[in-house]
Design an enzyme around this catalytic site. Structure first.
Site, short mmCIF file in Angstrom:
data_model
loop_
_atom_site.label_atom_id
_atom_site.label_comp_id
_atom_site.label_asym_id
_atom_site.label_seq_id
_atom_site.Cartn_x
_atom_site.Cartn_y
_atom_site.Cartn_z
N ARG A 141 30.38 30.57 47.52
CA ARG A 141 30.07 29.06 46.60
C ARG A 141 28.75 29.17 46.28
O ARG A 141 27.74 30.10 46.76
CB ARG A 141 30.00 28.24 48.10
CG ARG A 141 31.48 28.23 48.63
CD ARG A 141 31.21 27.47 49.87
NE ARG A 141 32.73 26.89 50.58
CZ ARG A 141 33.18 27.87 51.51
NH1 ARG A 141 32.24 28.60 52.14
NH2 ARG A 141 34.10 27.50 52.10
N LYS A 166 29.89 26.78 55.13
CA LYS A 166 30.39 25.53 55.32
C LYS A 166 30.67 25.42 56.79
O LYS A 166 31.04 26.47 57.44
CB LYS A 166 31.67 25.41 54.61
CG LYS A 166 32.19 23.87 54.37
CD LYS A 166 33.36 24.01 53.41
CE LYS A 166 33.67 22.73 53.21
NZ LYS A 166 34.97 22.30 52.22
N HIS A 239 32.08 26.52 40.15
CA HIS A 239 32.78 26.77 41.39
C HIS A 239 34.24 27.81 40.83
O HIS A 239 34.88 27.98 41.77
CB HIS A 239 33.07 25.52 41.85
CG HIS A 239 33.80 25.57 43.43
ND1 HIS A 239 33.16 26.20 44.42
CD2 HIS A 239 35.17 25.31 43.56
CE1 HIS A 239 34.09 26.21 45.35
NE2 HIS A 239 35.21 25.65 45.08
N ARG A 242 34.58 31.11 41.57
CA ARG A 242 35.12 31.60 43.04
C ARG A 242 36.70 31.34 43.02
O ARG A 242 37.21 32.40 43.53
CB ARG A 242 34.53 30.43 44.04
CG ARG A 242 35.12 30.38 45.36
CD ARG A 242 34.41 29.41 46.25
NE ARG A 242 35.07 29.02 47.48
CZ ARG A 242 34.90 30.00 48.56
NH1 ARG A 242 34.30 30.97 48.55
NH2 ARG A 242 35.53 29.31 49.78
N HIS A 273 36.79 30.54 54.30
CA HIS A 273 37.86 29.35 54.58
C HIS A 273 38.19 29.07 55.99
O HIS A 273 38.05 30.32 56.72
CB HIS A 273 39.16 29.49 53.82
CG HIS A 273 39.07 29.20 52.36
ND1 HIS A 273 39.90 29.65 51.44
CD2 HIS A 273 38.44 28.55 51.42
CE1 HIS A 273 39.62 29.26 50.31
NE2 HIS A 273 38.61 28.57 50.22
N TYR A 282 45.71 28.43 46.09
CA TYR A 282 45.42 29.06 44.92
C TYR A 282 46.87 29.68 44.49
O TYR A 282 47.06 29.75 43.38
CB TYR A 282 44.56 30.38 45.13
CG TYR A 282 43.20 29.89 45.45
CD1 TYR A 282 42.49 29.55 44.64
CD2 TYR A 282 42.66 30.37 46.69
CE1 TYR A 282 40.97 29.06 44.65
CE2 TYR A 282 41.36 29.97 47.26
CZ TYR A 282 40.64 29.22 45.96
OH TYR A 282 39.42 28.88 46.38
#
Length: 305
Positions: A141, A166, A239, A242, A273, A282
């Protein structure tokens, strides 16, 4: 016990679970002051709804987000105070749609890096070329990359440590030796052009300070516009580099016949994640992935006939 005190306890609890909760804390404190100014003794749904609508010119989606933060707090508070009213769901209509990523091809990435290399300041050029390149091959990120300290990047072992990802998680990002070599070259250029930086970060600005997101997005937007990648209908984001990394990985697995289901948790961990379900998005975002998956299924079931 005041509502503001309950907010403090709730914020402390959420942070103990790994959430940063800075934005939510500000909103809940604002709500607590509003609620107490109204003279209410217990959390009331009508006051929560009125508070959520305080930005009169905001969208209903914005109001729904504000009310949702209070609602989650109310669910917690109801376990302590039975008189707590939990605001209902669906009060405000929402129209949020997840943006479709722009999937950079390898030629697109090469063009972006070449353009970044031509930026006016030599240090700025080296920083942005290396940063955009790292994002495209690591899936990091943007906030993680510009927040890296020098000691987070192990140029001997080829491993990056992301300490505050995150949900405040820490993860390791192993790098290909070619990527490590590029980072090593950048570090040498950076130290030569700016021997006394003002911040102990890996990627620095042209004046030796830490990078800010807008300071990265602005030249990226200018570059993609100049290259013709950014149009009235297509708006590539930093972004999206990514996304491109994740998609290329999945495409390569599909082409090589690798079991995506078996290896997806590894990719999820690499990307940071929380769950593989976040990475599965995705699959539906790229038609080529769906086509390759369909071809594999056809071959598999065709052999069983």
């Amino acid at each position: 016990m005041s509502l503001l005190s309950h907010v403090g306890d709730y914020v402390a609890l959420r942070r103990s679970l790994g959430f940063t909760f800075q934005h939510e804390e500000r909103l809940l404190v604002s709500f607590a002051h509003y609620h107490e100014a109204a003279g209410a003794q217990h959390l009331r749904s009508d006051l929560a709804i009125l508070w959520a609508k305080l930005p009169a010119g905001a969208t209903t989606t914005h109001w729904a987000k504000r009310l949702g933060i209070v609602r989650r707090f109310a669910i917690y508070l109801a376990t302590i105070d039975e008189a707590t009213e939990i605001p209902p769901t669906g009060v405000f209509p929402t129209h949020r749609r997840r943006p479709t990523p722009y999937l950079f091809s390898e030629d697109d990435v090469a063009a972006v890096l070449e353009a970044a290399r031509a930026l006016a300041s030599p240090l700025r050029a080296a920083t942005h070329e290396t940063l955009f390149g790292l994002l495209s091959v690591s899936g990091m990120r943007i906030g993680e990359a510009i927040g890296l300290r020098r000691y987070d990047v192990d140029l001997s072992e080829g491993v990056i440590t992301i300490r505050h990802a995150k949900f405040d998680r820490t993860r390791l990002v192993p790098l290909h030796e070619s990527t490590t070599a590029v980072l090593r070259a950048y570090a040498a250029t950076r130290d030569r052009l700016c021997p006394h930086p003002r911040a102990d970060v890996f990627f620095i600005s042209s004046v030796g300070t830490a990078l800010h997101r807008t300071g990265v997005e602005t030249p990226f937007n200018a570059i993609t516009t100049a290259l013709g990648l950014r149009t009235a209908t297509l708006r590539p984001r930093v972004h999206d580099l990514r996304h491109g990394f994740a998609v290329r990985t999945l495409l390569n697995w599909q082409r090589e016949g690798v079991s995506v289901d078996r290896h997806l948790p590894t990719l999820s961990d690499y990307l940071g994640h929380v769950a593989p379900a976040d990475t599965y998005w995705y699959l539906s975002a790229v038609p080529e992935l769906m086509e390759l998956a369909a071809q594999r299924l056809e071959r598999r079931f065709g052999e069983q006939k």
